[in-house]
Design an enzyme around this catalytic site. Sequence first.
Site, mmCIF file in Angstrom:
data_model
loop_
_atom_site.group_PDB
_atom_site.id
_atom_site.type_symbol
_atom_site.label_atom_id
_atom_site.label_comp_id
_atom_site.label_asym_id
_atom_site.label_seq_id
_atom_site.Cartn_x
_atom_site.Cartn_y
_atom_site.Cartn_z
ATOM 1 N N ASP A 287 47.955 44.546 46.627
ATOM 2 C CA ASP A 287 46.667 44.257 47.252
ATOM 3 C C ASP A 287 46.197 45.537 47.947
ATOM 4 O O ASP A 287 46.918 46.538 48.014
ATOM 5 C CB ASP A 287 46.768 43.056 48.224
ATOM 6 C CG ASP A 287 45.390 42.421 48.447
ATOM 7 O OD1 ASP A 287 44.371 43.032 48.062
ATOM 8 O OD2 ASP A 287 45.320 41.305 48.998
HETATM 9 C C1 BGC Z 1 41.931 41.101 49.139
HETATM 10 C C2 BGC Z 1 42.052 40.896 47.656
HETATM 11 C C3 BGC Z 1 40.995 41.675 46.941
HETATM 12 C C4 BGC Z 1 41.126 43.137 47.316
HETATM 13 C C5 BGC Z 1 40.144 44.040 46.610
HETATM 14 C C6 BGC Z 1 41.849 42.576 49.509
HETATM 15 O O1 BGC Z 1 41.527 42.738 50.840
HETATM 16 O O2 BGC Z 1 43.040 40.503 49.775
HETATM 17 O O3 BGC Z 1 41.960 39.533 47.371
HETATM 18 O O4 BGC Z 1 41.111 41.486 45.567
HETATM 19 O O5 BGC Z 1 40.931 43.264 48.706
HETATM 20 O O6 BGC Z 1 38.874 43.887 47.085
#
Ligand code: BGC
Length: 782
Positions: free
Chosen positions: A312
Amino acid sequence: MPWNSCQRCHKLLAIVAILSALVIFALPQPALAQVPEAASRSGALPHSPLTDPAIEKRVDALLKQMTLEEKVGQLAQYSSGAPTGPSAGNADYPSMIERGEVGSLFNLDSARAANQYQHIAVEKSRLHIPLLFGLDVIHGFRTTFPVPLALASTWDPAIVEKAARIAAQESSAAGVRWVFSPMVDIARDPRWGRIVEGAGEDPFLGSVMARAYVRGYQGKSLSDKESVAACIKHFVGYGAAEGGRDYNTAEISEHTLREIYLPPFYAGIREGSASLMSSFNTLNGLPATANPFTLTQILRNEWGFPGLVVSDWTSVGELVPHGIARDKAVAAQKAVTAGIDMDMVSDSYHQHLADLVKSGKVSQTRLDEAVRDVLRVKFALGLFEDPFTDESHEIQGALPKERVEVARLAAERSFVLLKNSPAGSRPILPLTSEVRTIALIGPLADDARNMLGPWAGRGRPEDVVTLKTALEQKVGANKIRFAKGGELQTASDAEIQKAVETAQKADVILLALGEEADTQSGEAASRAYLNLPGRQEELLEKVAATGKPVVLLLFSGRPLTLPWAFEHVPAVVAAWFPGIQAGPALVRVLFGDEPPSGKLVVSWPRTIGQIPIYYNALNTGRPPENTDLTHPPQNSVEKYLSRYIDEQNSPQFPFGFGLSYSSLEYSQTHVDSAKLHASDKDIQATASASVRNEGNRAVDEIVQLYVRLTGTSMEEPVRKLAGFKRISLAPGESRTVSFPLGAEAFSLWDMQNKLRVEPSHVQLWISPDSSRGLPAELEIVE
Ligand code: BGC
C-alpha cells in the site's frame, strides 16, 4: 548449556514426539471428510489469466536481458498527479522512466498524460518495457455508482459486475489498465471510515461480491483493451483495526483469520484477480507488509497466487515507524523477502534493493520472482503489443444513457428501508402523486458533490442529478417547498427556523441528512461518534416536532447511531452515497415505481458501546435469553450473563434486514435429509422454504440461508450466511426457494486450522434477515 544445542535434549524430544504420535494414532480418530478442493483453499487456480505457458516463455526471455537495476525498476511505483496519501515526493519521472527505473505510475489524470509517459518507456528506455498505469477506481471511474457498501446492499452480484465492467471500460479508455479495487476487507466496526469501501461484515457475501468485481474488471480476457487488472486489497486484517481507528493494529487469531477475513481474498484470487495489495496494519505483532505467513505461506504456498503483490501507499517505508526496520534499506529487505513485489511510493526498493541483492541480503531468486510477477501482468494485459491508449475514446462529454441506467438501477437496489410506520391509515411510504406539498429539507437535498461519495474516481458533480431536481421532475416544482436547514457541520438558528416553517406548510417532509462524503467517510475518516454531524439532529427533532409525517433519508458511508430518530421518525431510508443517479433512484423508490429491496450488509448498532457488533458471533457460555431493557437483570440468574446492564445486546437493525412495501410470509424451513455422513465426499442436502407476498404490491426480496453447527471441535457462530437469492414476487405470489448445500456450507476450520466437515448438529434457517425464522435440523454423523 542452551536447550537448543543440547544433543541429549534433542534425542529426548524426538522420543517424546514419536511416543505422542503413537498415542495419538492409537486413539480412535473421528472420520473427517476432506472438503472438496474449492473449499480446502489449495490447488490450481481455474480462472487465472496469468498461468499461460506462452506468457511464461516471454517473461523468461525478457528477464534474461535485464540488468539488476532494470529489474529493480520494474518493482518501483510512483504517484504522478493528485496524491492519495502522505509524502509522495516529486521526482523527475521522465528521466527515471528513460533509465528503466519505473515499473508503474498511478493517479494520472488523462489518457494523454499516460501516453506521454508511455512513449518514453517504450521508445527511450533500453528494453522498451511498457509502464502499467493504475488508479483507485473504487465505485466507478466517471460513471459513479453507489459506494461499495451500498453496492453490496443490493445483494446483486450481476449489477456489481456490470458496474465494474463499465468502470473498466472508462478506466482503460483513460489509459488506466490497473484498478486498486475491490476492497474486500471484512469490517465489523462502523467507526472505521473505510467500512464504506467494502461489502460489510460477512465473508460469504464478501466473497460473492469480490468475485463479481473481478469478473467485471477483468472481463473474459485481460488482453481485451477494455479490461483492467483487478487488485484485491488490503491483505490482511485492515478492517479489524482496533477501536476502528484507521491504520491501527489488528489482532486476529489464525482461526478467525481463516474463517472471517481471508475468504473474500481467496474468492477474488480464484476468480483470477491479477493483483493484490498488502495492508497498512500490524497483524498479530507483524506489519502486514512484512508478513511472510500471510504473503508467502498462505497467499503463494497454499493458494498458489501467480499475480502481482503491491504494497500500500508508502507501507514499505512505514516499516521504519512501525519499529521493525532501522531504515528504509531494512524495510525494503523485510518487505521483499516477505513477499511484496512492488513498492508503492516509498522509494525504498529504488534506493536500496540493488545493493541488497549485491550483498546477498535479498536473493537473486526472490528478486527475479518479483519481477516475473510484474511482467506477467504486463504481458497478460497485452501492453507489449499495444501500450498506448486511443485518446479519442476517453469519455469527455455526456455519459452514455446505458451507463446512467445501470447507475440508477444499482442505486435503487441499494437503498435499505429501515422503518415505515403508519402515518394515519397506511404506512407513510410509498408516497402517492396525490400529495399536495412536499417540504424538502436538509443540507443533502440538493447537494451533488456528496452524492458521489468518497473515492469517487473521476466522478463529476455535474453528472449528478440531486434529489431536489428529480423530485421537481416527478411532481412539479410548484409542489416542493425547499429549505436547506444549514450545512452538514454548521447551521444558524435562522436556517433551522426557516426549515421548521417550511415543514409546517407541507403535507409530508423529506429530510435529507448525513455525513460529508470526503471528510467523514472513507480513508482516514474514522469517527468516535456515529451521530449526525453539526446541528442536524437538532434540525431533525425540530422538524419532527411539527407533527407532520417525516421521511428521513440518511446519506452516509456507515450506519449511524440515531436511537431518537428510529423511535420517533415514522420512515427512515439508509440511502448511503448513491452516486450520479441519487435523485432519480430515490424518487422512484419513494414513490413506489421501484420496490425498495436493499438489505443491510452490516449490523446497525444502537450505540457505539455495542461495537464491534456482528451477527455471526459466538454464543458464549452465558448467552442471555432476553436483553429487553423493560426486563433488566434483577436476580443472580439473570445478572451473570453476557449482556449490558444498560443496553440490549441486539443491534438496532440486524444484518440482512430491510423492509419492503409489502408483507412477506416465510414458511418453516425444510431440509431433504435428516442424516449426512462427514466422510461422504459428495455430502449434500437441499434446504427449501416457500415465501409468499401477502401484500398488494410487487416485491423484490433477498431470501437468505443461514447455518449453525454445534457439537463441533471449535465453537461456531450462532449463524453463518451460506446462500441467498434475489427473487421477485407479484402480489399474492408464492415461490419455493431452494438452496443446495455442499461441503462448504457444513465445514469449519478445526483446531489444526484445516477446513473440515465434522460430525455435528446442523440448524438451517431460510429467513428474511439474520435474526428471524425457525430452523430445520439435521445430523452429520461419522
Ligand atoms: C489506500 C489504498 C489505495 C492507495 C493508492 C492508500 O492510502 O490505502 O487503498 O489504493 O492509497 O491511492
